[in-house]
Write a protein that holds these residues in place. Structure first.
Motif, short mmCIF file in Angstrom:
data_model
loop_
_atom_site.label_atom_id
_atom_site.label_comp_id
_atom_site.label_asym_id
_atom_site.label_seq_id
_atom_site.Cartn_x
_atom_site.Cartn_y
_atom_site.Cartn_z
N VAL A 14 -12.74 22.69 39.45
CA VAL A 14 -11.61 23.61 39.30
C VAL A 14 -10.47 23.22 40.24
O VAL A 14 -9.30 23.23 39.85
CB VAL A 14 -12.05 25.08 39.53
N MET A 15 -10.80 22.85 41.46
CA MET A 15 -9.76 22.42 42.40
C MET A 15 -9.02 21.19 41.88
O MET A 15 -7.79 21.11 41.95
CB MET A 15 -10.36 22.13 43.78
N LEU A 16 -9.77 20.24 41.35
CA LEU A 16 -9.14 19.03 40.81
C LEU A 16 -8.25 19.38 39.63
O LEU A 16 -7.09 18.94 39.56
CB LEU A 16 -10.21 18.02 40.38
N LEU A 17 -8.75 20.19 38.71
CA LEU A 17 -7.95 20.56 37.54
C LEU A 17 -6.71 21.36 37.94
O LEU A 17 -5.66 21.23 37.31
CB LEU A 17 -8.81 21.36 36.56
N ALA A 18 -6.82 22.16 38.98
CA ALA A 18 -5.67 22.96 39.44
C ALA A 18 -4.55 22.07 39.98
O ALA A 18 -3.38 22.43 39.89
CB ALA A 18 -6.11 23.94 40.53
N SER A 19 -4.91 20.92 40.51
CA SER A 19 -3.89 20.05 41.08
C SER A 19 -3.43 18.96 40.12
O SER A 19 -2.54 18.17 40.46
CB SER A 19 -4.41 19.43 42.38
N ALA A 20 -3.98 18.92 38.93
CA ALA A 20 -3.57 17.93 37.94
C ALA A 20 -2.15 18.23 37.47
O ALA A 20 -1.71 19.38 37.49
CB ALA A 20 -4.53 17.95 36.74
N PRO A 21 -1.43 17.21 37.05
CA PRO A 21 -0.08 17.43 36.53
C PRO A 21 -0.10 18.46 35.39
O PRO A 21 -1.05 18.49 34.60
CB PRO A 21 0.33 16.05 36.03
N ALA A 70 -6.87 31.99 33.26
CA ALA A 70 -7.89 32.70 34.05
C ALA A 70 -8.40 31.82 35.19
O ALA A 70 -8.67 32.30 36.29
CB ALA A 70 -9.04 33.13 33.15
N GLY A 71 -8.52 30.52 34.93
CA GLY A 71 -8.94 29.58 35.96
C GLY A 71 -7.96 29.50 37.11
O GLY A 71 -8.33 29.31 38.26
N ARG A 72 -6.67 29.65 36.79
CA ARG A 72 -5.64 29.61 37.84
C ARG A 72 -5.67 30.86 38.72
O ARG A 72 -5.16 30.84 39.83
CB ARG A 72 -4.26 29.44 37.23
N ARG A 73 -6.27 31.94 38.22
CA ARG A 73 -6.36 33.19 38.99
C ARG A 73 -7.72 33.42 39.63
O ARG A 73 -7.88 34.33 40.44
CB ARG A 73 -6.06 34.38 38.07
N ALA A 74 -8.70 32.63 39.26
CA ALA A 74 -10.08 32.85 39.71
C ALA A 74 -10.22 32.68 41.22
O ALA A 74 -9.63 31.78 41.81
CB ALA A 74 -11.02 31.90 38.99
N THR A 75 -11.02 33.55 41.80
CA THR A 75 -11.28 33.45 43.24
C THR A 75 -12.63 32.78 43.48
O THR A 75 -13.51 32.79 42.61
CB THR A 75 -11.27 34.82 43.93
N VAL A 76 -12.78 32.24 44.67
CA VAL A 76 -14.04 31.59 45.04
C VAL A 76 -15.18 32.61 44.96
O VAL A 76 -16.25 32.31 44.42
CB VAL A 76 -13.95 30.97 46.45
N GLY A 77 -14.96 33.81 45.48
CA GLY A 77 -16.00 34.83 45.47
C GLY A 77 -16.46 35.18 44.06
O GLY A 77 -17.66 35.26 43.79
N TRP A 78 -15.52 35.37 43.16
CA TRP A 78 -15.86 35.73 41.77
C TRP A 78 -16.66 34.62 41.11
O TRP A 78 -17.69 34.87 40.47
CB TRP A 78 -14.60 36.04 40.97
N ASP A 124 -10.56 36.75 48.31
CA ASP A 124 -9.12 36.58 48.42
C ASP A 124 -8.68 35.12 48.28
O ASP A 124 -7.49 34.83 48.27
CB ASP A 124 -8.61 37.14 49.75
N LEU A 125 -9.64 34.20 48.20
CA LEU A 125 -9.30 32.78 48.08
C LEU A 125 -9.21 32.38 46.62
O LEU A 125 -10.21 32.24 45.93
CB LEU A 125 -10.39 31.93 48.74
N VAL A 126 -7.99 32.18 46.15
CA VAL A 126 -7.78 31.71 44.78
C VAL A 126 -8.03 30.21 44.78
O VAL A 126 -7.39 29.46 45.53
CB VAL A 126 -6.36 32.06 44.29
N ILE A 127 -8.94 29.76 43.95
CA ILE A 127 -9.35 28.36 43.95
C ILE A 127 -8.16 27.43 43.69
O ILE A 127 -8.02 26.40 44.35
CB ILE A 127 -10.45 28.10 42.90
N ALA A 128 -7.31 27.80 42.76
CA ALA A 128 -6.18 26.94 42.39
C ALA A 128 -5.18 26.75 43.53
O ALA A 128 -4.39 25.81 43.50
CB ALA A 128 -5.48 27.51 41.16
N GLU A 129 -5.22 27.62 44.54
CA GLU A 129 -4.30 27.49 45.67
C GLU A 129 -4.89 26.66 46.81
O GLU A 129 -4.20 26.39 47.79
CB GLU A 129 -3.93 28.89 46.18
N LEU A 130 -6.13 26.25 46.69
CA LEU A 130 -6.80 25.53 47.78
C LEU A 130 -6.40 24.06 47.91
O LEU A 130 -6.19 23.58 49.02
CB LEU A 130 -8.31 25.64 47.63
#
Length: 149
Positions: A14-21, A70-78, A124-130
């Protein structure tokens, strides 16, 4: 508290996909290479992330994986809660049967609360922001793509 290897692969994907172009599809093989995990493990992780609605998959020759809204909003805890299929943190069974202290065990209850506190701390940690550009840049150079801004 430790997360299992499968959850680790899912979070890294998810982290990799969040930072993809923006709009760029990555193949499961690209993801496996980028996060240093065997392809078959990544394929299973991508399938589970799809089931959770965190990624969109396009099949075919020019297909790949894209992080969903939804992946862009997902938190680590969830995500960790969804991936944790254990009923208890400890295994209260032995070779000779169940633990004699099992009835109304306060340790099991305390460990369940501790696990939930662990997940709550990550809500509170959104994966896409990591992922950070300096962290992900070399990966996208390896994948021969440009990094998103």
């Amino acid at each position: 508290m430790r997360i299992n290897a499968f959850a680790d692969v899912c979070l890294r994907a998810v982290m990799l996909l969040a930072s993809a172009p923006q709009g760029e599809l990555l193949t499961s093989r690209d993801i496996a290479d980028a996060i240093g995990t065997p392809y078959n493990h990544v394929s299973k992780a991508i399938a589970r992330l799809r089931d959770l609605g965190l990624v969109d998959i396009t099949r075919g020759r020019s297909g790949g994986v894209l992080l969903s809204a939804a992946g862009r909003r997902a938190t680590v805890g969830w995500v960790l809660r969804q991936l944790d299929d254990r009923t208890d943190v400890v295994d209260c069974e032995s070779a000779t049967g169940g633990c004699p202290l099992n009835h109304r065990c306060s340790l099991r209850a305390a460990l369940r609360r501790a696990r939930e506190a662990f997940y709550s701390e990550l809500d509170d940690l959104v994966i896409a922001e990591l992922p950070k550009p300096q962290q992900m840049g070399p990966i996208f150079v390896t994948l021969h793509t440009r990094q998103s801004a």
